[in-house]
Design a protein around this motif. Sequence first.
Motif, mmCIF file in Angstrom:
data_model
loop_
_atom_site.group_PDB
_atom_site.id
_atom_site.type_symbol
_atom_site.label_atom_id
_atom_site.label_comp_id
_atom_site.label_asym_id
_atom_site.label_seq_id
_atom_site.Cartn_x
_atom_site.Cartn_y
_atom_site.Cartn_z
ATOM 1 N N ASN A 85 2.184 3.237 -8.705
ATOM 2 C CA ASN A 85 3.096 3.528 -7.635
ATOM 3 C C ASN A 85 1.805 4.647 -7.206
ATOM 4 O O ASN A 85 1.358 5.237 -5.572
ATOM 5 C CB ASN A 85 3.894 4.004 -6.913
ATOM 6 N N LEU A 86 1.467 5.250 -7.965
ATOM 7 C CA LEU A 86 0.716 6.491 -7.099
ATOM 8 C C LEU A 86 -0.438 6.227 -7.086
ATOM 9 O O LEU A 86 -1.250 6.565 -6.824
ATOM 10 C CB LEU A 86 0.676 7.572 -8.298
ATOM 11 N N VAL A 87 -1.366 5.524 -8.455
ATOM 12 C CA VAL A 87 -1.974 4.970 -8.307
ATOM 13 C C VAL A 87 -2.894 3.522 -6.910
ATOM 14 O O VAL A 87 -4.381 3.358 -6.600
ATOM 15 C CB VAL A 87 -3.130 4.538 -9.358
ATOM 16 N N TYR A 88 -1.992 2.858 -7.701
ATOM 17 C CA TYR A 88 -1.743 1.821 -6.438
ATOM 18 C C TYR A 88 -0.325 2.010 -5.493
ATOM 19 O O TYR A 88 0.015 0.998 -5.534
ATOM 20 C CB TYR A 88 -1.769 0.259 -7.046
ATOM 21 N N PRO A 89 -1.128 2.221 -4.179
ATOM 22 C CA PRO A 89 -0.012 2.868 -3.335
ATOM 23 C C PRO A 89 0.228 1.573 -2.361
ATOM 24 O O PRO A 89 -0.710 0.806 -2.675
ATOM 25 C CB PRO A 89 -0.603 3.828 -2.261
ATOM 26 N N LEU A 90 1.670 1.263 -2.116
ATOM 27 C CA LEU A 90 2.142 0.354 -1.754
ATOM 28 C C LEU A 90 1.539 0.147 -0.397
ATOM 29 O O LEU A 90 1.662 0.887 0.749
ATOM 30 C CB LEU A 90 3.184 0.373 -1.439
ATOM 31 N N THR A 91 0.923 -1.322 0.215
ATOM 32 C CA THR A 91 0.089 -1.256 1.040
ATOM 33 C C THR A 91 0.950 -2.719 1.993
ATOM 34 O O THR A 91 0.641 -3.768 1.261
ATOM 35 C CB THR A 91 -1.409 -1.470 1.359
ATOM 36 N N PRO A 92 1.667 -2.283 3.242
ATOM 37 C CA PRO A 92 1.221 -3.481 4.036
ATOM 38 C C PRO A 92 1.029 -4.303 4.368
ATOM 39 O O PRO A 92 -0.179 -4.444 4.055
ATOM 40 C CB PRO A 92 2.529 -3.036 5.173
ATOM 41 N N ILE A 93 1.200 -6.178 4.514
ATOM 42 C CA ILE A 93 0.667 -6.767 4.785
ATOM 43 C C ILE A 93 0.117 -7.348 5.892
ATOM 44 O O ILE A 93 0.995 -6.920 6.846
ATOM 45 C CB ILE A 93 1.150 -8.122 4.184
ATOM 46 N N THR A 94 -1.145 -7.093 6.177
ATOM 47 C CA THR A 94 -2.124 -6.906 7.468
ATOM 48 C C THR A 94 -1.672 -8.104 8.221
ATOM 49 O O THR A 94 -2.149 -9.112 7.363
ATOM 50 C CB THR A 94 -2.933 -6.144 7.816
ATOM 51 N N PRO A 95 -0.960 -8.757 9.246
ATOM 52 C CA PRO A 95 -1.314 -9.775 10.062
ATOM 53 C C PRO A 95 -2.712 -10.330 10.013
ATOM 54 O O PRO A 95 -3.896 -9.567 10.728
ATOM 55 C CB PRO A 95 -0.794 -9.096 11.342
#
Length: 599
Positions: free
Chosen positions: A589-599
């Motif tokens: 989670n530090l290297v690849y932060p959680l990203t919301p799915i863009t519509p």
Amino acid sequence: MDSIVFWGFNLYAWITIATVLTMFTIMLFTKLRTDMVFLGAVGFLFVTGVLDAKEAFSGFSSTSVIVIGVLFVVVAGLTQTGVLQWISKHLLGQPKTYTKAIVRMMLPVAVLSSFLSNTTIVALFVGVVKVWAKKLNVSPSKLLIPLSYASGMGGVCTLIGTPPNMIISGLYAEKTGIAMNVLTTTIPGLFCLFIGVLSVIAMRKLLPNRKSSESAFESTGDYTVELMVPSDNPHIGETVAEAGLTNIPGGHLIEIIHYDEMITPAIDDEPILGGDRLVFAGQIDEIFNVKKSHGLVSADHHLFTMSEEDRNRQLRTAYVKFGSKLIGTKIGGSTFEKDNNMILVAVARNGERIKQSPRDVVLQAGDTLLFACPPRINLHTALLSSQLQFSDSSEVVTIGPRTIVSSTIMIAMIALSALGVLPLLQSAFIAAAAMLLFRCCTSEQAMKAINWEILMVFAGSVALGLAIEKTGIAERLAYGILDVCGTNPLVVMTAICLVGTFITEFISNTAAGAMFFPIMYEAAEQLGYEPFPFLVALMISVSSSFATPIGSPTHMLVYGPGGYRFSDFMRIGLLMNIIILAANILIVNLVYPLTPITP
């Protein structure tokens, strides 16, 4: 069948669930080959209509499976040119303390495991570690579990280091059209490795102090008896069988010494001559009864030793694999010795030699067997390799210019893929071709290096993962996890990784990766986040099996040499599972932060 719904699953889904549960049961409680279990499961799903022909056999055309097959050839080139031997000789050094030995061992092993077969590396380093143990005056059991752990933690540092990484990244590419970089897991993997090394050092008191099984064989006089045939013996001129000397109470004849000629194995129709030395193995006090019954005398000195190795005979130790057909059987009740041209001399268990006729011992997983066999015997036939793991080999690898060539080919393959110059599949094909072109290995060696059993498991895992996704099981399980864990993405990620870590202690990590991929992917999408970081965490978790010796092939390799018991792995392994899981979730989670799915 889609219209028949029970507890939210249609009939196809229940067939898939039953198939998966049956597979788990068979792999846990039977000795059937894993590849046959997987192929049988895929065949059943095809016959019942869960998967069509294209879906059922999609694993055989999967890019990740093909890459793994090609990489076997690349590894063959590295092995045959002595790259691993050179590294073990020149880079490990001579540590003076236990802590230094752990670091000097785990880091190079982990780096090698990032690119090469874990089992190959561990098999090579077992001998080095046993030498270290003697110099450090510690039991090999204090070093061999960390050796196996290092190979597992190093494997997750690249996509090609461990099969689940290849399977999960391949499924992700098929799902999204986006290929992961070969170094995607490098930073998270190195962080977990760093934490793992520190944890092993901190918890070293939890590592067992077991006596090595091989040490039970050091004094051959404890389990072999040499008797001489006097010149007036009435059995002179008779064959071994006619004289009744093949099998005697408490033991059996393993070798005949005609002056300076050794007859190993001792054959039934070999004539007995005056002055012969007859070497018996088994329970000494019972064997000595043959002196009186057959008119033999004690030899003046013992010629049969562990160090004895010449053109007539060699002594080799082997360990009974988990799942071996030899488990629960007696060597004396089979044709094993005759079929493989070797003689069982002694059996040890948990570091202690079993004091009875070795042919009468009911074998268990992890038992150490001492064989006397011809010097040029092939110890790696399909029959032997499936039942036993030999700890030593008479094969000698020559280190020379091709060692540098093969190393350069491997580095170039990684660089081309990591820099995006070529996809991993193309760079692997080029590397394999270069290994053959520059004669780093022969075509015969390349074909022998391909482990078809593993490839069958990979292909079957892909098809099973597809069935779990297609039948809606993944979606239902994802919703179920969300109902229990809520909508916090970190909690959901941790929960699935925890279950994945537990499952991979008992089944193939490749299967665990393929089965959990659709569940993790679906859960991430239901939460509204990009699945990428979730899948990276899954890669590490399904390769983090520390608590049982059956959780990884490398654990099985060290189980016998370390004289371990099943519980030894659980004592330190359960804590390691928790520690690495926490490190995994943190660093991903530090290297690849959680990203919301863009519509």
